[in-house]
Design a protein around this motif. Structure first.
Motif, PDB file in Angstrom:
ATOM      1  N   GLY A 190     -12.724   7.401   7.042  1.00 24.67           N
ATOM      2  CA  GLY A 190     -13.009   8.217   6.829  1.00 24.67           C
ATOM      3  C   GLY A 190     -15.014   8.507   7.326  1.00 24.67           C
ATOM      4  O   GLY A 190     -15.822   8.914   6.881  1.00 24.67           O
ATOM      5  N   TYR A 191     -15.030   7.652   8.402  1.00 20.58           N
ATOM      6  CA  TYR A 191     -17.184   7.818   8.506  1.00 20.58           C
ATOM      7  C   TYR A 191     -17.295   9.125  10.191  1.00 20.58           C
ATOM      8  O   TYR A 191     -16.273   9.109  11.146  1.00 20.58           O
ATOM      9  CB  TYR A 191     -17.256   6.394   9.541  1.00 20.58           C
ATOM     10  N   ARG A 192     -17.910   9.778   9.383  1.00 16.97           N
ATOM     11  CA  ARG A 192     -18.437  10.683  11.290  1.00 16.97           C
ATOM     12  C   ARG A 192     -19.251  10.313  11.560  1.00 16.97           C
ATOM     13  O   ARG A 192     -20.637  10.340  11.426  1.00 16.97           O
ATOM     14  CB  ARG A 192     -19.195  11.767   9.451  1.00 16.97           C
ATOM     15  N   MET A 193     -18.687   9.607  12.656  1.00 14.85           N
ATOM     16  CA  MET A 193     -19.506   9.216  13.497  1.00 14.85           C
ATOM     17  C   MET A 193     -19.568  10.073  14.437  1.00 14.85           C
ATOM     18  O   MET A 193     -18.151  10.172  15.595  1.00 14.85           O
ATOM     19  CB  MET A 193     -18.909   7.438  14.044  1.00 14.85           C
ATOM     20  N   MET A 194     -20.572   9.959  14.918  1.00 16.69           N
ATOM     21  CA  MET A 194     -20.707  10.278  16.725  1.00 16.69           C
ATOM     22  C   MET A 194     -19.407   9.798  17.628  1.00 16.69           C
ATOM     23  O   MET A 194     -18.620  10.610  18.297  1.00 16.69           O
ATOM     24  CB  MET A 194     -21.656   9.737  17.330  1.00 16.69           C
ATOM     25  N   ALA A 195     -18.599   8.227  18.265  1.00 15.66           N
ATOM     26  CA  ALA A 195     -18.079   7.962  18.737  1.00 15.66           C
ATOM     27  C   ALA A 195     -16.562   8.380  18.146  1.00 15.66           C
ATOM     28  O   ALA A 195     -15.733   9.010  18.838  1.00 15.66           O
ATOM     29  CB  ALA A 195     -17.852   6.777  18.599  1.00 15.66           C
ATOM     30  N   MET A 253     -10.889  -0.673   6.884  1.00 12.87           N
ATOM     31  CA  MET A 253     -11.221  -1.256   8.683  1.00 12.87           C
ATOM     32  C   MET A 253     -11.143  -2.397   9.103  1.00 12.87           C
ATOM     33  O   MET A 253     -11.637  -3.618   8.035  1.00 12.87           O
ATOM     34  CB  MET A 253     -12.514  -0.928   8.981  1.00 12.87           C
ATOM     35  N   SER A 254     -10.284  -3.127  10.111  1.00 15.16           N
ATOM     36  CA  SER A 254     -10.074  -4.400  10.423  1.00 15.16           C
ATOM     37  C   SER A 254     -10.919  -5.295  10.632  1.00 15.16           C
ATOM     38  O   SER A 254     -11.624  -6.316  10.469  1.00 15.16           O
ATOM     39  CB  SER A 254      -9.478  -4.943  11.709  1.00 15.16           C
ATOM     40  N   ARG A 255     -12.573  -4.811  11.124  1.00 14.65           N
ATOM     41  CA  ARG A 255     -13.439  -5.362  11.684  1.00 14.65           C
ATOM     42  C   ARG A 255     -14.203  -5.522   9.751  1.00 14.65           C
ATOM     43  O   ARG A 255     -15.387  -6.735   9.659  1.00 14.65           O
ATOM     44  CB  ARG A 255     -14.546  -4.211  11.919  1.00 14.65           C
ATOM     45  N   THR A 256     -13.865  -4.749   8.287  1.00 14.38           N
ATOM     46  CA  THR A 256     -14.696  -5.377   7.339  1.00 14.38           C
ATOM     47  C   THR A 256     -13.546  -5.780   6.181  1.00 14.38           C
ATOM     48  O   THR A 256     -14.606  -5.900   4.722  1.00 14.38           O
ATOM     49  CB  THR A 256     -15.788  -4.346   6.897  1.00 14.38           C
ATOM     50  N   ARG A 278     -13.533   3.309  17.272  1.00 13.43           N
ATOM     51  CA  ARG A 278     -13.056   4.524  16.450  1.00 13.43           C
ATOM     52  C   ARG A 278     -11.970   4.823  15.880  1.00 13.43           C
ATOM     53  O   ARG A 278     -12.019   5.292  15.116  1.00 13.43           O
ATOM     54  CB  ARG A 278     -12.785   5.056  17.643  1.00 13.43           C
ATOM     55  N   PRO A 279     -10.910   3.864  16.116  1.00 13.04           N
ATOM     56  CA  PRO A 279      -9.634   3.424  15.004  1.00 13.04           C
ATOM     57  C   PRO A 279      -9.504   3.660  13.598  1.00 13.04           C
ATOM     58  O   PRO A 279      -9.617   3.936  12.465  1.00 13.04           O
ATOM     59  CB  PRO A 279      -8.559   3.131  15.644  1.00 13.04           C
ATOM     60  N   ASP A 280     -11.125   2.484  13.598  1.00 12.99           N
ATOM     61  CA  ASP A 280     -10.919   1.989  11.948  1.00 12.99           C
ATOM     62  C   ASP A 280     -12.477   2.747  11.007  1.00 12.99           C
ATOM     63  O   ASP A 280     -11.786   3.419  10.143  1.00 12.99           O
ATOM     64  CB  ASP A 280     -11.698   0.946  11.991  1.00 12.99           C
ATOM     65  N   TYR A 281     -13.550   3.236  11.683  1.00  9.50           N
ATOM     66  CA  TYR A 281     -13.324   4.389  11.770  1.00  9.50           C
ATOM     67  C   TYR A 281     -13.414   6.035  10.891  1.00  9.50           C
ATOM     68  O   TYR A 281     -13.539   6.813  10.439  1.00  9.50           O
ATOM     69  CB  TYR A 281     -14.861   4.954  12.569  1.00  9.50           C
TER      70      TYR A 281
END
Length: 418
Positions: free
Chosen positions: A284-289, A161-164, A277-280
């Protein structure tokens, strides 16, 4: 024709062996396979010390052009000022305190501590400086431990992920062993501070929140969107810890404060996750977004309305005065309006506006809680005192209108033998 070819090759050699190029070029161990022999000859002449190659070591080019008399530059060398990524393991030395602050997510931990302080201040009991300090520090230590464990488990996913991708564990600034030791020391210290310095209820809430965040919420992020609701419970427990730390128990007022913190998590996090959303999705994160964008938008708006209702209930349950209900209407209404815009037109602008205002909304709401608290307790005035006699217990309930003299003079009432 031969003369033109010789001139062109001479220009190439002068560019490669010029002082500027040699001083700004670093040695490399990876070269094209076709240039291995030539680069090896160049290394033997100049052993990677940024020195200038003597002209006597440059081969004569009067003969036919071949790989033996042409020096090819290494094409995979990147100057230091053009490096746009961090190596792993991280080779640069940094400040240890700064690295551990990043490991503990210092800003997030600070927000948790602020909500804990708000819960302590709102509790209907006397303010005690020692228990307040122990409650604050203990909660902060537990939050730091939970964030360290969370990062320890999510290194493979944070790296995608770009953020992390530049977190201290991903880049090797802190080793996994040190992060686990930091989490163990922080968690044990924080729980001991809460249990021995505050009370057992506060320590139990802290231990439960630590387990909920690290063992349920963290793995649930890759399984189901239910993780958002679990994460909201995690965010609602710190004000309960502050309330219990001050009053020693929980009542309906504590539930109002925790309910507001629970509802606030949804517009805050759903707006944050919308632009990620692209990062998640990549991690492979299951987020509502990612899995249900329409539910993400609706949930943010619904819980913003829930904050309005809970704020109106605070004076009814004697947590605040009725001015609080009036003062929070503009703040909560604008928050709900931004959530409505995000629900109707979900784009980067509306989500970013909602997220940024959420960072201002919560501190402002906490300040209004404190400014409109129903009653302040600055003295330890017990509601009930139990006096033990030979065979009986008698409960004393001093009235709220007791004089200051009555608070100073000891009063002992016992039932004598008949």
């Amino acid at each position: 024709m031969m003369r033109g070819l010789v001139k062109r090759e001479w220009r190439l050699i002068t560019q490669v062996v010029s002082p500027v190029n040699l001083q700004s070029t670093r040695c490399t161990t990876k070269t094209a396979s076709s240039n291995n022999e030539v680069i090896a000859e160049m290394r033997s002449a100049s052993p990677c010390d940024n020195s200038i190659v003597p002209i006597s070591q440059v081969k004569d080019i009067s003969g036919p052009v071949s790989k033996d008399n042409v020096i090819f530059p290494a094409t995979n060398i990147i100057p230091d000022n053009h490096t746009s990524w961090l190596p792993s393991p991280y080779t640069a030395t940094g400040k240890t305190i700064s690295q551990y602050k990043k490991l503990s997510k210092f800003r997030l931990t600070s927000l948790v501590v602020v909500t804990t302080m708000g819960g302590y201040a709102m509790a209907p009991a006397a303010f005690d400086l020692s228990s307040f300090a122990m409650c604050t520090l203990g909660t902060g230590m537990i939050s730091a431990a939970a964030n360290a464990i969370n990062q320890y488990h999510e290194v493979p996913f944070d790296s995608q992920m770009s953020r992390t991708k530049n977190r201290v564990l991903v880049t090797g600034q802190i080793t996994p062993l040190k992060s686990v030791l930091f989490a163990a020391v922080s968690a044990s210290t924080g729980l001991c501070m809460l249990y021995f310095g505050v009370n057992g209820l506060t320590a139990a809430l802290g231990a439960g929140n630590l387990f909920l965040y690290t063992s349920i919420y963290t793995p649930m992020k890759r399984i189901s969107i239910v993780n958002t609701w679990i994460g909201s419970v995690v965010g609602a427990i710190p004000p309960l810890m502050g309330w219990a730390g001050c009053a020693g128990s929980l009542d309906s007022g504590a539930m109002i404060l925790a309910g507001i913190l629970y509802a606030w998590q949804f517009p805050h996090f759903n707006a944050l996750s919308w632009n990620l959303r692209p990062d998640y999705s990549r991690a492979g994160y299951r987020m509502m977004a990612v899995t249900n964008p329409s539910l993400c938008r609706r949930t943010a708006f619904r819980y913003s309305l829930a904050i309005v209702g809970l704020s109106l209930m605070a004076p009814v349950l004697d947590v605040t005065n009725y001015w609080f209900a009036l003062e929070t209407i503009p703040l909560n209404a604008y928050f709900a309006y931004l959530a409505y815009k995000f629900n109707k037109k979900s784009d980067s602008k509306s989500s970013r506006s909602l997220f940024r205002f959420s960072l201002l909304h919560l501190p402002a709401l906490m300040l209004l809680f404190l400014a409109n608290k129903k009653e302040w307790y600055f003295k330890k005035n017990a509601e009930e005192e139990t006096i033990k006699t030979d065979s009986n217990y008698m409960v004393l309930k001093p009235s709220k209108t007791a004089t200051s003299l009555g608070n100073v003079l000891p009063v002992a009432v016992a039932e004598g033998p008949r």
